[in-house]
Write an enzyme that holds these catalytic residues in place. Structure first.
Site, PDB file in Angstrom:
ATOM      1  N   CYS A   1      -0.855  -3.519  -8.634  1.00 50.91           N
ATOM      2  CA  CYS A   1      -2.236  -3.686  -8.163  1.00 50.91           C
ATOM      3  C   CYS A   1      -2.955  -2.359  -8.323  1.00 50.91           C
ATOM      4  O   CYS A   1      -2.321  -1.339  -8.601  1.00 50.91           O
ATOM      5  CB  CYS A   1      -2.276  -4.172  -6.711  1.00 50.91           C
ATOM      6  SG  CYS A   1      -1.728  -2.956  -5.496  1.00 50.91           S
TER       7      CYS A   1
ATOM      8  N   HIS B   1      -7.043  -1.375   2.417  1.00 54.76           N
ATOM      9  CA  HIS B   1      -6.227  -0.180   2.206  1.00 54.76           C
ATOM     10  C   HIS B   1      -6.822   0.639   1.075  1.00 54.76           C
ATOM     11  O   HIS B   1      -7.559   0.136   0.228  1.00 54.76           O
ATOM     12  CB  HIS B   1      -4.784  -0.557   1.864  1.00 54.76           C
ATOM     13  CG  HIS B   1      -4.659  -1.412   0.644  1.00 54.76           C
ATOM     14  ND1 HIS B   1      -4.870  -2.777   0.675  1.00 54.76           N
ATOM     15  CD2 HIS B   1      -4.345  -1.117  -0.647  1.00 54.76           C
ATOM     16  CE1 HIS B   1      -4.686  -3.277  -0.532  1.00 54.76           C
ATOM     17  NE2 HIS B   1      -4.387  -2.295  -1.359  1.00 54.76           N
TER      18      HIS B   1
END
Length: 695
Positions: free
Chosen positions: A201, A65
């Site tokens: 993240c 992603h």
């Protein structure tokens, strides 16, 4: 708004055998629908995110992603692989692959939907249904949430089951509560163990929310109250201070710094990477409970400095010292670049006699080039005058926080006054930090604490540092600085060549890391005067030449032997031409991070050769930065460019040879790299890239 995933974005027979091929296959589906405008650019962004941390998860899931300027709207693509694809998970290859694409400026609503998917991936029924679903339309509906996992597995339509539920609700009589006899009250149960957690993240899209879901599920199973603050791309809502105050323990599962971390100080804390929060949440909960039972807590919020708060538990003094020094260097470098380039422009416009021009306050003619040259030179000189005070001030800041700034700047200015130079600045910064830290440890009456940071600490620390610099250690340091300067001025022949080779090795060792910064700071220290010596200018030339080699060599290698590199690396190679020519060594980091055991040694060989040749040719440079754009300011420019070209060719030849030899081994035909090899070394190679040094 079109749906984020449709049947056209689902491939239930994904035939790719590598994560790059899988990402390309799914991205091509996005591009076919117009949701990705530049396929190669988007794949480069995906690869850059993958290089930060593998996106494989336990349970056979891969979630490549990224956020990218080449994405028109948030999009999901799903592929199911029969053979499995290695995404770096500890338990083996992934058979369920989600490619998540978000625009660079995706709004909160879209990011919330993406985070909901990330949470769903922690649901075993959801993933089991994806493995058994037979058609792409049902798979897309399942991922969108239009059907439940049970409906997807049985083939029932959501609407049919909803109607059945409605009918059952209308035919069944409402249940009536039966009276219960009074009973004696039971003892009040013991309050549950309370945990607050933070997950984050690098992209804040997937891992952040998956870790949160995993921790929440494990908390329910363990019978603890666990509340998570997700610091994702959609922003974050701070936990209620009352929740934090009542918590018995804290879990940080993060790969980027936790924002407002001081809120959680003074409690038992477990601090791990975000993937640990996904893969072993029960262990983290057990660990924080054990710490609470032993009474282990973190330091209160007032303790610790900016550097210490950024460090890892158990760091030794040597590691902290490096961070303190790098704190000073990183703040100093912009002054070096700005001041040095302004001085270089002054020399370019007015010649080397511009340093004797009168002050532009007394004499400035708008139409005369010499006046503008003097202006640039004098502004650059003022900027250079800040180098040592800024170095000392921010070393002290790294040790003692803001109270260290005043004595640090004072000590740095004294170092300039007594001609102690950069050595004096280093000493002043370390002494200032130590003095302030010592003062802060003294117990002060409550009534005086308000004036400590404003009056007492600056006054006492500045007086102590000033006394030490003027009376005690200043003269010896000034003598050492003069001795080093005289030694550099006397370098010639083989000694100068060896120094050039050593500096070249250092510039190419970690491409912007601490070793690179040491070499660069050593060089700029020599020219940070109004009239630098010839040896100092030779050292600056050698350092800049060597720093240009790694990105230029990688760019050349991707051009002459493109088959040895991935498509992403070939794209990075195009940018490396410009970065290398501009003296930005960080242009080689993507190559070094992916294959450090071949790229870094190759770069070091070329850098050492270039540094040695530059010193042997007697090339000089007055500017601390600029690359090929300051060639007019270089002494012996033709030989200087030959030195750079020689190093680039040497590095290119070596990296091509090493990759070709690797390509002849089993499992790597045609020189294509096994992306999972040397993964740990790749992360280590990029761990120290905190700030570019313009080198």
């Amino acid at each position: 708004m079109s749906e984020m995933i449709t049947a056209d974005l689902v491939d239930l027979d994904l035939s790719a055998d590598t994560k790059e091929a899988a990402a390309r296959a799914l991205a091509e589906r996005m591009a076919a629908l117009g949701r990705v405008t530049d396929l190669e650019g988007f794949l480069a962004d995906v690869a850059a995110r993958e290089a930060q941390m593998p996106t494989g998860l336990d349970g056979g899931i891969g979630i490549p992603h990224c956020r990218s300027a080449h994405v028109t709207e948030p999009t999901l693509a799903f592929g199911r692989s029969a053979a499995g694809i290695d995404f770096g998970a500890a338990d083996g290859p992934a058979d369920l692959v989600f490619l998540i694409a978000a625009p660079a400026g995706a709004d909160d609503a879209h990011l919330t939907i993406l985070s909901a998917l990330a949470r769903q991936l922690m649901n075993a029924e959801f993933t089991a249904a994806l493995r058994s679903v037979a058609d792409t339309a049902t798979a897309a509906a399942l991922i969108r949430g239009d059907v439940t996992p049970q409906q997807a597995a049985s083939g029932q339509a959501a609407s049919t089951e909803a109607e059945a539920d409605s009918a059952s609700q209308t035919t069944e009589p409402p249940a009536t509560a039966e009276p219960t006899p009074e009973s004696t009250p039971e003892p009040t149960p013991e309050p549950p163990f309370r945990i607050v957690a933070v997950t984050s993240c690098p992209t804040g899209i997937a891992h952040t929310y998956m870790a949160a879901e995993s921790l929440e599920n494990a908390g329910r199973e363990a019978g603890v109250e666990l509340v998570v603050e997700t610091q994702g791309s959609a922003g974050f809502t701070r936990l209620d201070p009352a929740l934090i105050a009542a918590a018995d323990g804290v879990i940080f599962a993060h790969d980027v710094p936790v924002r407002d971390k001081d809120r959680f100080a003074g409690k038992p804390t477990v601090d791990v990477g975000v993937k640990a929060g996904i893969n072993r949440p029960a262990e983290l909960i057990a660990e924080v409970r054990q710490k609470a039972a032993r009474g282990e807590t973190t330091a209160p919020a007032a303790a610790g400095t900016p550097v210490e708060r950024a460090g890892e538990p158990g760091e030794g003094y040597g590691t902290k010292l490096r961070k303190w020094l790098m704190s000073g260097v990183s703040y100093m470098v912009p002054f070096v670049a700005a001041g040095g380039l302004l001085i270089a422009i002054g020399f370019a416009l007015g010649g080397y006699e511009v340093n004797k021009a009168p002050s532009v306050m007394d004499h400035f003619v708008w139409t005369q080039t010499d006046s503008w040259a003097a202006l640039m030179f004098q502004i650059g000189g003022v900027a250079f005058a800040f180098l040592v005070p800024v170095l000392a001030g921010y070393i002290a800041y790294g040790i003692a926080d803001r109270p260290g700034l005043v004595p640090g700047f004072v000590g740095g200015s004294i170092a300039l006054t007594i001609n102690a130079g950069f050595l004096g600045g280093l000493a002043a910064g370390l002494i200032s930090g130590a003095v302030v830290t010592a003062i802060q440890r003294v117990r002060i009456p409550q009534a005086l604490r308000g004036i400590m940071p404003v009056v007492v600490i600056p006054l006492i620390s500045s007086a102590v540092v000033g006394f030490l610099m003027f009376v005690v250690i200043g003269k010896p340091i000034a003598g050492a600085q003069k001795g080093m300067t005289d030694w550099l001025s006397g370098l010639s022949g083989a000694n100068a060549v060896l120094l050039g080779a050593l500096l070249g090795l250092m510039m190419c060792f970690d491409l912007g890391g601490p070793v690179n910064k040491v070499a660069y700071t050593f060089a700029t220290a020599g020219i940070a005067v109004s009239d630098p010596s010839d040896s100092a200018m030779k050292i600056m030339a050698a350092v800049m030449a060597a720093g240009m080699v790694p990105p230029l060599a990688m760019a050349l290698a991707t051009t002459v032997r493109g088959r040895l590199f991935t498509e992403t690396e070939r794209e990075n190679g195009k940018a490396a031409w410009v970065l290398g020519a501009s003296f930005i060594s960080e242009g080689a980091i993507p190559f070094a991070a992916a294959d450090p055991l071949r790229v870094i040694p190759s770069a070091m060989v070329g850098g050492a050769l270039t540094g040695a040749l530059s010193m042997a040719f007697g090339a000089t440079l007055r500017a601390p930065h600029g690359g090929v754009f300051v060639v007019p300011l270089i002494g012996n420019p033709f030989l200087y460019l030959i030195a750079v070209a020689a190093g680039v060719c040497a590095s290119t030849a070596l990296v091509v040879a090493l990759k070709t030899l690797r390509g002849s081994t089993p499992g790597a035909p045609g020189g294509k790299r096994d992306e999972s090899e040397d993964e740990g070394a790749a992360r280590a190679a990029s761990a120290d890239r905190e700030q570019p040094v313009a080198a």
